[in-house]
Design an enzyme around this catalytic site. Structure first.
Site, PDB file in Angstrom:
ATOM      1  N   LYS A  14       0.835  -1.200   0.000  1.00  5.72           N
ATOM      2  CA  LYS A  14       0.000   0.000   0.000  1.00  5.72           C
ATOM      3  C   LYS A  14       0.879   1.263   0.000  1.00  5.72           C
ATOM      4  CE  LYS A  14      -4.103  -1.805   2.340  1.00  5.72           C
ATOM      5  NZ  LYS A  14      -4.981  -1.531   3.499  1.00  5.72           N
ATOM      6  N   ARG A 123      -1.462 -13.916   5.026  1.00  5.24           N
ATOM      7  CA  ARG A 123      -2.229 -13.103   5.995  1.00  5.24           C
ATOM      8  C   ARG A 123      -1.569 -13.143   7.370  1.00  5.24           C
ATOM      9  NH1 ARG A 123      -6.736  -9.811   4.600  1.00  5.24           N
ATOM     10  NH2 ARG A 123      -7.676 -10.275   6.602  1.00  5.24           N
ATOM     11  N   THR A 129      -5.585  -6.654  10.601  1.00  6.79           N
ATOM     12  CA  THR A 129      -5.853  -5.362   9.963  1.00  6.79           C
ATOM     13  C   THR A 129      -5.361  -4.147  10.752  1.00  6.79           C
ATOM     14  OG1 THR A 129      -7.835  -6.365   9.032  1.00  6.79           O
ATOM     15  CG2 THR A 129      -7.746  -3.963   9.004  1.00  6.79           C
ATOM     16  N   ARG A 140       2.868  -5.900   9.828  1.00  6.82           N
ATOM     17  CA  ARG A 140       2.161  -4.766  10.438  1.00  6.82           C
ATOM     18  C   ARG A 140       2.626  -4.515  11.869  1.00  6.82           C
ATOM     19  NH1 ARG A 140      -3.647  -6.635   7.785  1.00  6.82           N
ATOM     20  NH2 ARG A 140      -3.539  -5.352   5.913  1.00  6.82           N
ATOM     21  N   ASN A 160      -1.800   0.386   6.983  1.00  4.43           N
ATOM     22  CA  ASN A 160      -1.300  -0.911   7.452  1.00  4.43           C
ATOM     23  C   ASN A 160      -0.421  -1.638   6.425  1.00  4.43           C
ATOM     24  OD1 ASN A 160      -3.339  -1.544   5.737  1.00  4.43           O
ATOM     25  ND2 ASN A 160      -4.690  -2.442   7.271  1.00  4.43           N
ATOM     26  N   HIS A 163      -1.866  -5.113   1.505  1.00  4.33           N
ATOM     27  CA  HIS A 163      -3.160  -5.786   1.327  1.00  4.33           C
ATOM     28  C   HIS A 163      -2.884  -7.234   0.940  1.00  4.33           C
ATOM     29  CE1 HIS A 163      -7.060  -6.995  -0.212  1.00  4.33           C
ATOM     30  NE2 HIS A 163      -6.402  -7.492  -1.236  1.00  4.33           N
TER      31      HIS A 163
HETATM   32  P1  GDP Z   1      -7.680  -6.098   5.527  1.00  7.54           P
HETATM   33  O1  GDP Z   1      -8.250  -7.217   4.701  1.00  7.54           O
HETATM   34  O2  GDP Z   1      -6.811  -6.586   6.664  1.00  7.54           O
HETATM   35  O3  GDP Z   1      -6.995  -5.020   4.708  1.00  7.54           O
HETATM   36  O4  GDP Z   1      -8.895  -5.354   6.253  1.00  7.54           O
HETATM   37  P2  GDP Z   1     -10.361  -4.926   5.775  1.00  7.54           P
HETATM   38  O5  GDP Z   1     -10.664  -5.515   4.435  1.00  7.54           O
HETATM   39  O6  GDP Z   1     -11.295  -5.189   6.878  1.00  7.54           O
HETATM   40  O7  GDP Z   1     -10.252  -3.333   5.657  1.00  7.54           O
HETATM   41  C1  GDP Z   1      -9.771  -2.716   4.516  1.00  7.54           C
HETATM   42  C2  GDP Z   1      -8.884  -1.550   4.904  1.00  7.54           C
HETATM   43  O8  GDP Z   1      -9.687  -0.508   5.501  1.00  7.54           O
HETATM   44  C3  GDP Z   1      -7.857  -1.847   6.003  1.00  7.54           C
HETATM   45  O9  GDP Z   1      -6.726  -2.507   5.482  1.00  7.54           O
HETATM   46  C4  GDP Z   1      -7.564  -0.446   6.524  1.00  7.54           C
HETATM   47  O10 GDP Z   1      -6.675   0.253   5.655  1.00  7.54           O
HETATM   48  C5  GDP Z   1      -8.942   0.232   6.449  1.00  7.54           C
HETATM   49  N1  GDP Z   1      -9.708   0.171   7.716  1.00  7.54           N
HETATM   50  C6  GDP Z   1     -10.249  -0.947   8.267  1.00  7.54           C
HETATM   51  N2  GDP Z   1     -10.928  -0.657   9.389  1.00  7.54           N
HETATM   52  C7  GDP Z   1     -10.823   0.690   9.565  1.00  7.54           C
HETATM   53  C8  GDP Z   1     -11.343   1.606  10.563  1.00  7.54           C
HETATM   54  O11 GDP Z   1     -12.010   1.227  11.520  1.00  7.54           O
HETATM   55  N3  GDP Z   1     -11.036   2.936  10.411  1.00  7.54           N
HETATM   56  C9  GDP Z   1     -10.288   3.374   9.367  1.00  7.54           C
HETATM   57  N4  GDP Z   1     -10.046   4.709   9.307  1.00  7.54           N
HETATM   58  N5  GDP Z   1      -9.789   2.550   8.422  1.00  7.54           N
HETATM   59  C10 GDP Z   1     -10.049   1.226   8.504  1.00  7.54           C
END
Ligand code: GDP
Length: 195
Positions: A14, A123, A129, A140, A160, A163
């Site tokens: 990212k 992962r 996340t 991370r 983070n 992806h």
């Molecule tokens: P991933 O699969 O671990 O990337 O997580 P998700 O698919 O659940 O979320 C997508 C992306 O959204 C994450 O990688 C973060 O960059 C962002 N994100 C997730 N949860 C939050 C939150 O609660 N607040 C904010 N500001 N960003 C979030």
């Protein structure tokens, strides 16, 4: 059925990963675990590509909002006071918008990683996340500390670094989305893995 060694997953470094100069470190962590990089490229995505990459269904968007709500609850913050809303779907929609802007803020690095249990192992190497929750030893957990508490205050996505697809089905879909149908995926024998 594919051979177990041929499981593939999709990974993107990212904007914060690229800007912190962590592209090499991230690739190294997959390679040192005997996973194989079989496609790799730096590129600039379009807004449309990013918008298509993240799901649009309400269940996924609400889940995004729930991460914020859980963190606020754990640390005693009031979502209404912080964000002016306390509904998971509403918060998720806001976070999704920030996420698209964040993913467009610098070039990305896309790759296909292959090997036994590639989806789950990648992962695990990436960590969960929310970086403040990530174990030391994960990407991370070693190179970031972000939290929704801070990210939401600054009206941006949680940074983070990386992806990674969540399931083999998602991986297949994301590889096609980001590398195109019939994309060139390379084939070679890794020492100590394939021979
Ligand atoms: P991933 O699969 O671990 O990337 O997580 P998700 O698919 O659940 O979320 C997508 C992306 O959204 C994450 O990688 C973060 O960059 C962002 N994100 C997730 N949860 C939050 C939150 O609660 N607040 C904010 N500001 N960003 C979030």
């Amino acid at each position: 059925m594919k051979h177990p060694k041929e499981e593939q997953t999709f990974v993107m470094v990212k904007p914060d990963g690229v800007r912190k100069g962590l592209t090499g470190e991230i690739i190294k962590r997959f390679e040192q675990r005997d996973l194989k990089i079989v496609a790799l490229q730096m590129f600039e995505p379009t807004r449309e590509q990013i918008d298509e990459h993240y799901p649009k269904d309400e269940a996924w968007i609400a889940r995004l909002g729930q991460k914020t709500l859980k963190t606020y609850e754990k640390y005693g913050f009031d979502p209404k006071a912080e964000l002016g809303m306390d509904n998971d779907l509403e918060i998720g929609k806001e976070v999704r918008k920030w996420l698209v802007d964040y993913m467009l803020s610098a070039p990305l690095v896309r790759m296909v990683v292959q090997g036994i249990h590639a989806v789950d192992v990648v992962r695990k190497i990436a960590g969960p996340t929310l970086p403040f929750m990530a174990e030391v030893g994960t990407i991370r957990g070693d190179f970031s500390i972000d939290s929704p508490l801070l990210a939401n205050k600054e009206k941006r996505a949680v940074m983070n670094l990386v992806h990674a697809s969540e399931t083999p089905e998602e991986a297949e879909h994301e590889i096609e989305h980001w590398f195109g149908k019939g994309a060139k995926i390379y084939s070679y024998k890794r020492f100590g893995v394939d021979e």
